[in-house]
Design an enzyme around this catalytic site. Sequence first.
Site, PDB file in Angstrom:
ATOM      1  N   GLY A  46       0.655  -1.056   0.065  1.00 52.33           N
ATOM      2  CA  GLY A  46       0.196   0.080  -0.139  1.00 52.33           C
ATOM      3  C   GLY A  46       0.890   1.207  -0.007  1.00 52.33           C
ATOM      4  O   GLY A  46       1.963   1.044   0.316  1.00 52.33           O
ATOM      5  N   GLN A  51       2.905   9.652   1.690  1.00 55.42           N
ATOM      6  CA  GLN A  51       4.204   9.111   1.418  1.00 55.42           C
ATOM      7  C   GLN A  51       4.971   9.398   0.204  1.00 55.42           C
ATOM      8  O   GLN A  51       6.343   9.219   0.001  1.00 55.42           O
ATOM      9  CB  GLN A  51       4.085   7.417   1.510  1.00 55.42           C
ATOM     10  CG  GLN A  51       3.553   7.012   2.762  1.00 55.42           C
ATOM     11  CD  GLN A  51       3.569   5.561   2.725  1.00 55.42           C
ATOM     12  OE1 GLN A  51       2.491   4.974   2.443  1.00 55.42           O
ATOM     13  NE2 GLN A  51       4.563   4.784   2.887  1.00 55.42           N
ATOM     14  N   CYS A  90       7.274  -0.517   6.596  1.00 55.80           N
ATOM     15  CA  CYS A  90       6.721   0.707   5.894  1.00 55.80           C
ATOM     16  C   CYS A  90       7.791   1.080   4.877  1.00 55.80           C
ATOM     17  O   CYS A  90       8.856   1.241   5.183  1.00 55.80           O
ATOM     18  CB  CYS A  90       6.430   1.666   6.684  1.00 55.80           C
ATOM     19  SG  CYS A  90       5.643   3.236   6.030  1.00 55.80           S
ATOM     20  N   LEU A  91       7.242   1.700   3.603  1.00 55.69           N
ATOM     21  CA  LEU A  91       8.110   2.072   2.550  1.00 55.69           C
ATOM     22  C   LEU A  91       8.797   3.365   3.120  1.00 55.69           C
ATOM     23  O   LEU A  91       9.778   3.542   2.461  1.00 55.69           O
ATOM     24  CB  LEU A  91       7.289   2.273   1.264  1.00 55.69           C
ATOM     25  CG  LEU A  91       6.737   0.891   0.559  1.00 55.69           C
ATOM     26  CD1 LEU A  91       6.051   1.119  -0.509  1.00 55.69           C
ATOM     27  CD2 LEU A  91       8.041  -0.303   0.025  1.00 55.69           C
ATOM     28  N   HIS A 132      -3.242   0.605   7.919  1.00 57.93           N
ATOM     29  CA  HIS A 132      -1.883   1.248   7.863  1.00 57.93           C
ATOM     30  C   HIS A 132      -1.874   2.586   7.142  1.00 57.93           C
ATOM     31  O   HIS A 132      -1.387   3.659   7.717  1.00 57.93           O
ATOM     32  CB  HIS A 132      -0.858   0.118   7.456  1.00 57.93           C
ATOM     33  CG  HIS A 132       0.419   0.725   7.402  1.00 57.93           C
ATOM     34  ND1 HIS A 132       1.415   0.282   8.144  1.00 57.93           N
ATOM     35  CD2 HIS A 132       1.104   1.686   6.457  1.00 57.93           C
ATOM     36  CE1 HIS A 132       2.644   0.755   7.656  1.00 57.93           C
ATOM     37  NE2 HIS A 132       2.477   1.563   6.776  1.00 57.93           N
ATOM     38  N   GLU A 133      -2.449   2.460   5.888  1.00 62.03           N
ATOM     39  CA  GLU A 133      -2.547   3.678   5.015  1.00 62.03           C
ATOM     40  C   GLU A 133      -3.455   4.837   5.558  1.00 62.03           C
ATOM     41  O   GLU A 133      -3.075   5.864   5.321  1.00 62.03           O
ATOM     42  CB  GLU A 133      -2.901   3.333   3.635  1.00 62.03           C
ATOM     43  CG  GLU A 133      -2.029   2.149   2.991  1.00 62.03           C
ATOM     44  CD  GLU A 133      -0.609   2.362   3.061  1.00 62.03           C
ATOM     45  OE1 GLU A 133      -0.123   3.575   2.984  1.00 62.03           O
ATOM     46  OE2 GLU A 133      -0.063   1.330   3.015  1.00 62.03           O
ATOM     47  N   HIS A 136      -1.563   6.610   7.942  1.00 65.13           N
ATOM     48  CA  HIS A 136      -0.604   7.655   7.211  1.00 65.13           C
ATOM     49  C   HIS A 136      -1.213   8.943   7.017  1.00 65.13           C
ATOM     50  O   HIS A 136      -0.912  10.053   7.038  1.00 65.13           O
ATOM     51  CB  HIS A 136      -0.213   7.305   6.045  1.00 65.13           C
ATOM     52  CG  HIS A 136       1.128   6.260   6.030  1.00 65.13           C
ATOM     53  ND1 HIS A 136       2.367   6.912   6.584  1.00 65.13           N
ATOM     54  CD2 HIS A 136       1.353   5.211   5.686  1.00 65.13           C
ATOM     55  CE1 HIS A 136       3.237   6.127   6.408  1.00 65.13           C
ATOM     56  NE2 HIS A 136       2.857   4.679   6.060  1.00 65.13           N
TER      57      HIS A 136
END
Length: 162
Positions: A46, A51, A90-91, A132-133, A136
């Site tokens: 995701g 991000q 996480c990216l 998670h997203e 963010h």
Amino acid sequence: MSIRIIVKEPDEVLHKRAKEVTKVTPNVQKLLDDMADTMYDAEGVGLAAPQVGILKRLIVIDAGDEQGLIKMINPEIISSEGEQFGPEGCLSIPGINGDVRRFETVTVKGLDREGKELIITGSGLLSRAFQHEIDHLDGVLFTDIAEKVYEITPEQTGPRRN
């Protein structure tokens, strides 16, 4: 489409609340498409607009299930149940994982890339990715809520991160 640069912690944009999208425009649609390309390029599950440095309430997710690629505008969790506990990465925070407690199942409402209402219920990885997203979008990172945070090696990283 374009691959965007993924913002890394401690960039302040990751800690701010994203703004609601009031109108679906070609620019919003292009951003969603770019986010999907960026997520796939980084082998993620995701990606949220903050991000890639943009404070808009947009997410893309592909949990590798029957839902396929999800592009959602202004997502919000409208119901939740159960509990799961496990590792997340996480990216935007490479080399770190954390053990995070999440709902097992969530139902999320938002708009698709055409501006039509979209409601999706997901469990397991899809549920974790949605939570998670959406975190963010509220300026919350998994490291803020993890019960344990730990470093991982490049061999442990592998694909499929949020």
